[in-house]
Design an enzyme around this catalytic site. Structure first.
Site, PDB file in Angstrom:
ATOM      1  N   LYS A 185       6.336 -10.954   8.028  1.00  0.00           N
ATOM      2  CA  LYS A 185       5.785  -9.712   8.601  1.00  0.00           C
ATOM      3  C   LYS A 185       4.467  -9.347   7.927  1.00  0.00           C
ATOM      4  CE  LYS A 185       7.437  -5.476   7.231  1.00  0.00           C
ATOM      5  NZ  LYS A 185       6.284  -4.673   6.781  1.00  0.00           N
ATOM      6  N   ASN A 186       4.470  -9.361   6.606  1.00  0.00           N
ATOM      7  CA  ASN A 186       3.296  -8.863   5.890  1.00  0.00           C
ATOM      8  C   ASN A 186       2.111  -9.820   5.939  1.00  0.00           C
ATOM      9  OD1 ASN A 186       4.680  -6.579   5.320  1.00  0.00           O
ATOM     10  ND2 ASN A 186       5.190  -7.118   3.206  1.00  0.00           N
TER      11      ASN A 186
ATOM     12  N   ARG B 131       3.414   3.083  11.283  1.00  0.00           N
ATOM     13  CA  ARG B 131       3.107   4.086  10.272  1.00  0.00           C
ATOM     14  C   ARG B 131       1.623   4.372  10.257  1.00  0.00           C
ATOM     15  NH1 ARG B 131       0.985   4.896   5.145  1.00  0.00           N
ATOM     16  NH2 ARG B 131       0.080   2.837   5.173  1.00  0.00           N
TER      17      ARG B 131
ATOM     18  N   CYS C  85       4.988   8.281   4.592  1.00  0.00           N
ATOM     19  CA  CYS C  85       6.079   7.602   5.278  1.00  0.00           C
ATOM     20  C   CYS C  85       7.317   7.747   4.432  1.00  0.00           C
ATOM     21  CB  CYS C  85       5.754   6.140   5.519  1.00  0.00           C
ATOM     22  SG  CYS C  85       6.198   5.096   4.157  1.00  0.00           S
TER      23      CYS C  85
ATOM     24  N   ARG D 123       1.722   7.062   0.165  1.00  0.00           N
ATOM     25  CA  ARG D 123       0.841   6.008   0.676  1.00  0.00           C
ATOM     26  C   ARG D 123      -0.564   6.502   1.049  1.00  0.00           C
ATOM     27  NH1 ARG D 123       5.004   1.914   3.801  1.00  0.00           N
ATOM     28  NH2 ARG D 123       3.792   0.309   2.823  1.00  0.00           N
ATOM     29  N   PRO D 124      -1.331   6.953   0.058  1.00  0.00           N
ATOM     30  CA  PRO D 124      -2.708   7.390   0.337  1.00  0.00           C
ATOM     31  C   PRO D 124      -3.604   6.199   0.675  1.00  0.00           C
ATOM     32  CG  PRO D 124      -2.286   7.393  -2.030  1.00  0.00           C
ATOM     33  CD  PRO D 124      -1.000   7.020  -1.355  1.00  0.00           C
TER      34      PRO D 124
ATOM     35  N   ASP E 126      -7.143   6.269  -0.254  1.00  0.00           N
ATOM     36  CA  ASP E 126      -8.425   6.498  -0.943  1.00  0.00           C
ATOM     37  C   ASP E 126      -9.098   5.196  -1.393  1.00  0.00           C
ATOM     38  OD1 ASP E 126      -6.025   6.570  -2.578  1.00  0.00           O
ATOM     39  OD2 ASP E 126      -7.328   6.876  -4.307  1.00  0.00           O
TER      40      ASP E 126
ATOM     41  N   ASP F 130       9.696  -4.503  -2.436  1.00  0.00           N
ATOM     42  CA  ASP F 130      10.430  -4.742  -1.193  1.00  0.00           C
ATOM     43  C   ASP F 130      11.797  -5.400  -1.415  1.00  0.00           C
ATOM     44  OD1 ASP F 130       8.455  -3.617   0.291  1.00  0.00           O
ATOM     45  OD2 ASP F 130       7.757  -5.460   1.243  1.00  0.00           O
TER      46      ASP F 130
ATOM     47  N   ILE G 169       6.128   1.440  -7.912  1.00  0.00           N
ATOM     48  CA  ILE G 169       5.097   1.388  -6.859  1.00  0.00           C
ATOM     49  C   ILE G 169       5.169   2.581  -5.907  1.00  0.00           C
ATOM     50  CG2 ILE G 169       4.083  -0.065  -5.033  1.00  0.00           C
ATOM     51  CD1 ILE G 169       4.436  -2.227  -6.932  1.00  0.00           C
TER      52      ILE G 169
ATOM     53  N   ARG H   4      12.408  -3.409  12.332  1.00  0.00           N
ATOM     54  CA  ARG H   4      10.956  -3.428  12.057  1.00  0.00           C
ATOM     55  C   ARG H   4      10.565  -4.720  11.343  1.00  0.00           C
ATOM     56  NH1 ARG H   4       9.039   0.563   8.215  1.00  0.00           N
ATOM     57  NH2 ARG H   4       7.435  -1.023   8.292  1.00  0.00           N
TER      58      ARG H   4
HETATM   59  C1  UD1 Z   1       3.089  -2.371  -0.514  1.00  0.00           C
HETATM   60  C2  UD1 Z   1       3.491  -3.477  -1.462  1.00  0.00           C
HETATM   61  C3  UD1 Z   1       3.629  -4.723  -0.687  1.00  0.00           C
HETATM   62  C4  UD1 Z   1       4.674  -4.472   0.369  1.00  0.00           C
HETATM   63  C5  UD1 Z   1       4.305  -3.273   1.232  1.00  0.00           C
HETATM   64  C6  UD1 Z   1       5.402  -2.911   2.203  1.00  0.00           C
HETATM   65  C7  UD1 Z   1       2.829  -3.790  -3.798  1.00  0.00           C
HETATM   66  C8  UD1 Z   1       1.717  -3.740  -4.767  1.00  0.00           C
HETATM   67  N1  UD1 Z   1       2.509  -3.548  -2.508  1.00  0.00           N
HETATM   68  O1  UD1 Z   1       1.877  -2.688   0.136  1.00  0.00           O
HETATM   69  O2  UD1 Z   1       3.990  -5.777  -1.508  1.00  0.00           O
HETATM   70  O3  UD1 Z   1       4.772  -5.586   1.138  1.00  0.00           O
HETATM   71  O4  UD1 Z   1       4.081  -2.169   0.405  1.00  0.00           O
HETATM   72  O5  UD1 Z   1       6.497  -2.347   1.553  1.00  0.00           O
HETATM   73  O6  UD1 Z   1       3.972  -4.034  -4.137  1.00  0.00           O
HETATM   74  N2  UD1 Z   1      -2.301   3.326  -3.252  1.00  0.00           N
HETATM   75  C9  UD1 Z   1      -3.185   4.353  -3.511  1.00  0.00           C
HETATM   76  N3  UD1 Z   1      -4.322   4.434  -2.751  1.00  0.00           N
HETATM   77  C10 UD1 Z   1      -4.617   3.542  -1.765  1.00  0.00           C
HETATM   78  C11 UD1 Z   1      -3.713   2.481  -1.515  1.00  0.00           C
HETATM   79  C12 UD1 Z   1      -2.556   2.398  -2.283  1.00  0.00           C
HETATM   80  O7  UD1 Z   1      -2.953   5.185  -4.376  1.00  0.00           O
HETATM   81  O8  UD1 Z   1      -5.672   3.668  -1.127  1.00  0.00           O
HETATM   82  C13 UD1 Z   1      -1.051   3.215  -4.045  1.00  0.00           C
HETATM   83  C14 UD1 Z   1       0.189   3.431  -3.184  1.00  0.00           C
HETATM   84  O9  UD1 Z   1       0.520   4.779  -3.051  1.00  0.00           O
HETATM   85  C15 UD1 Z   1       1.231   2.658  -3.950  1.00  0.00           C
HETATM   86  C16 UD1 Z   1       0.443   1.508  -4.545  1.00  0.00           C
HETATM   87  O10 UD1 Z   1      -0.916   1.907  -4.528  1.00  0.00           O
HETATM   88  O11 UD1 Z   1       1.750   3.443  -4.986  1.00  0.00           O
HETATM   89  C17 UD1 Z   1       0.630   0.183  -3.789  1.00  0.00           C
HETATM   90  O12 UD1 Z   1       0.163   0.370  -2.508  1.00  0.00           O
HETATM   91  P1  UD1 Z   1      -0.326  -0.830  -1.600  1.00  0.00           P
HETATM   92  O13 UD1 Z   1      -0.234  -2.106  -2.308  1.00  0.00           O
HETATM   93  O14 UD1 Z   1      -1.596  -0.439  -0.941  1.00  0.00           O
HETATM   94  O15 UD1 Z   1       0.794  -0.724  -0.522  1.00  0.00           O
HETATM   95  P2  UD1 Z   1       0.913  -1.535   0.697  1.00  0.00           P
HETATM   96  O16 UD1 Z   1      -0.308  -2.233   1.095  1.00  0.00           O
HETATM   97  O17 UD1 Z   1       1.509  -0.627   1.671  1.00  0.00           O
END
Ligand code: UD1
Length: 416
Positions: free
Chosen positions: A22-23, A92, A116, A121-122, A124, A305, A327, A397
């Site tokens: 999926k990812n 999402r 979500c 999940r910001p 920035d 995950d 995370i 999903r």
């Molecule tokens: C994350 C997982 C990924 C998993 C996916 C679905 C990690 C590092 N990432 O990816 O392996 O497949 O969820 O469950 O394990 N964050 C910020 N600002 C941003 C982006 C992220 O603060 O702009 C923070 C998030 O809140 C979170 C962390 O960074 O605490 C990891 O986020 P990110 O890796 O971006 O999440 P996903 O890409 O959704």
């Protein structure tokens, strides 16, 4: 109301073929926007998130088709960068389309991604990096409007190796002028697969799988056919289910290295692990051992995950285990359901203490997120009696057909 019904108590045994990731598939579907013409993705999983992504691509003007063994995305028609709330509501967030849409159309408008069920999940990190690449971002009540007079390469230094932000910057950078360097980039295997896919299309990306990814912009990409990597989290889920039920399961067609962090924990819990070609066999011990302290971390750390699935396994271990979720803020939502099933788990902020050796009993529970839902199914397999897991749509999903797969391994499970 649909639910998954499980009659617990049978150990899982046998071989299971693992679906596509999926990812990896989702950012690749976004990447199709960058090539003019028809791209074919083989091994693309038949899951809700993929259907929803195809729906959004259709709303942007693409022609998409799902075949039994591949998906096609044709980006020849005129496309729009306007993604409405209605189009995006199924997923999402359409944030993962930002980089690719900017690369193709120089413009994208998306609704606010919002929080979500597993945390805030910001975005920035995504936005700051895109701004450094000559993207002008305006936020309004409706969402984010991003525009560029031409993407320009830049050096971006991430405060955290965000998977989504790494993918967005790569997708924006492949057709940008000059070179982009991502420092503190995410190293997840799905990012490597995305880069291999883009390079096969004609991109010039180096360093994927390391903390520093370098992308030299190219003029155009061609549409190709590509095979999506296997899903390491789906494989991990079924291997964890083997450990939890005292079984012996071989996952076929998997990246053995990608599963390393999960297999290390299963080995520490006393499981036998046999790696062969692209197969992983997990043999459960008579009694699982506790895990001293599992911290979820970006790859190559233990994946967030897999956290819920391992928590369920640890309820059967002889002794106390600790899991620290590093995370996402809100990823212990299955705990009240596990307590209802007879587990003994205490939560203190981001730390869960699992006092193992408590037999679970079947009852009605409800999935609250994708991986938590799969974990509740594992709990049902371990429990005495019948378990009903509500909201199977969450599980769908990310899992093509969890009932089909687990039945093949001897589970008494069906959707009712
Ligand atoms: C994350 C997982 C990924 C998993 C996916 C679905 C990690 C590092 N990432 O990816 O392996 O497949 O969820 O469950 O394990 N964050 C910020 N600002 C941003 C982006 C992220 O603060 O702009 C923070 C998030 O809140 C979170 C962390 O960074 O605490 C990891 O986020 P990110 O890796 O971006 O999440 P996903 O890409 O959704």
């Amino acid at each position: 109301m649909a639910c998954v019904s499980i009659q617990g108590g049978s150990p899982l045994n046998g071989e299971i073929h693992i679906q596509g990731s999926k990812n990896a598939a989702l950012p690749m579907l976004a990447a199709c926007l960058l090539a003019h013409g028809e791209t074919k993705l083989y091994n693309c999983p038949h899951i809700r998130d993929v259907y929803n992504m195809l729906k959004i691509l259709e709303a942007m003007g693409c022609h998409t088709q799902m075949h039994p063994d591949h998906v096609t995305v044709d980006t020849s028609p005129a496309l729009t960068g306007e993604i409405s709330e209605a189009d995006a509501s199924a997923m999402r967030s359409s944030v993962m389309l930002m980089g690719a849409a900017l690369g193709r159309l120089h413009y994208v408008s998306i609704p606010w991604p919002g929080g979500c069920c597993i945390g805030k999940r910001p975005v920035d990190i995504h936005l700051k990096a895109l701004e450094a690449m000559n993207v002008c971002i305006r936020s309004s009540d409706r969402g984010l409007e991003c525009q560029t007079t031409g993407l320009r390469g830049s050096t971006v230094d991430f405060p955290y190796p965000s998977v989504g932000a790494t993918e967005n910057v790569i997708l924006a950078a492949v057709l940008a002028e000059d070179t982009t360097v991502i420092r503190h980039a995410a190293k997840e295997p799905e990012i490597i697969d995305l880069c291999l896919f883009l390079n096969a299309m004609g991109a010039d990306i180096h360093g994927m799988g390391t903390g520093c990814i370098i992308i030299h912009g190219v003029k155009r990409l061609r549409s190709i056919a590509y095979r999506v990597m296997p899903d390491r989290i789906v494989a991990g889920t079924y291997l964890a289910a083997a450990a939890a039920t005292g079984g012996d399961v071989t996952a076929v067609d998997v990246g053995t290295r990608d599963l390393g962090p999960t297999l290390d924990v299963l080995a520490d819990m006393g499981c036998g692990i046999v790696l062969k070609n692209r197969q992983v066999r997990v043999i459960a011990p008579p009694l699982l051992l506790p895990a001293e302290c599992i911290h979820t971390q970006p790859f190559p750390g233990f994946p967030t995950d897999m956290q819920s699935q391992l928590m369920v396994c640890l309820t059967a271990a002889r002794g106390t285990s600790v899991i620290c979720e590093e995370i996402f803020e809100d990823r212990f939502k299955i705990v009240p359901w596990l307590l209802k099933m007879g587990a003994d788990i205490g939560i203190e902020q981001n730390k869960a203490v699992i006092r193992g050796g408590t037999p679970l009993h079947g009852c009605a529970v409800e999935a609250c997120d994708l991986r938590g839902g799969a974990a509740l199914v594992i709990a049902g397999l371990m429990a005495e009696g019948n378990t009903l897991v509500g909201r199977p749509d969450y599980i769908e999903r990310g899992y093509e057909d969890i009932c089909r797969d687990l039945s093949q391994l001897g589970a008494k499970i069906c959707k009712v």
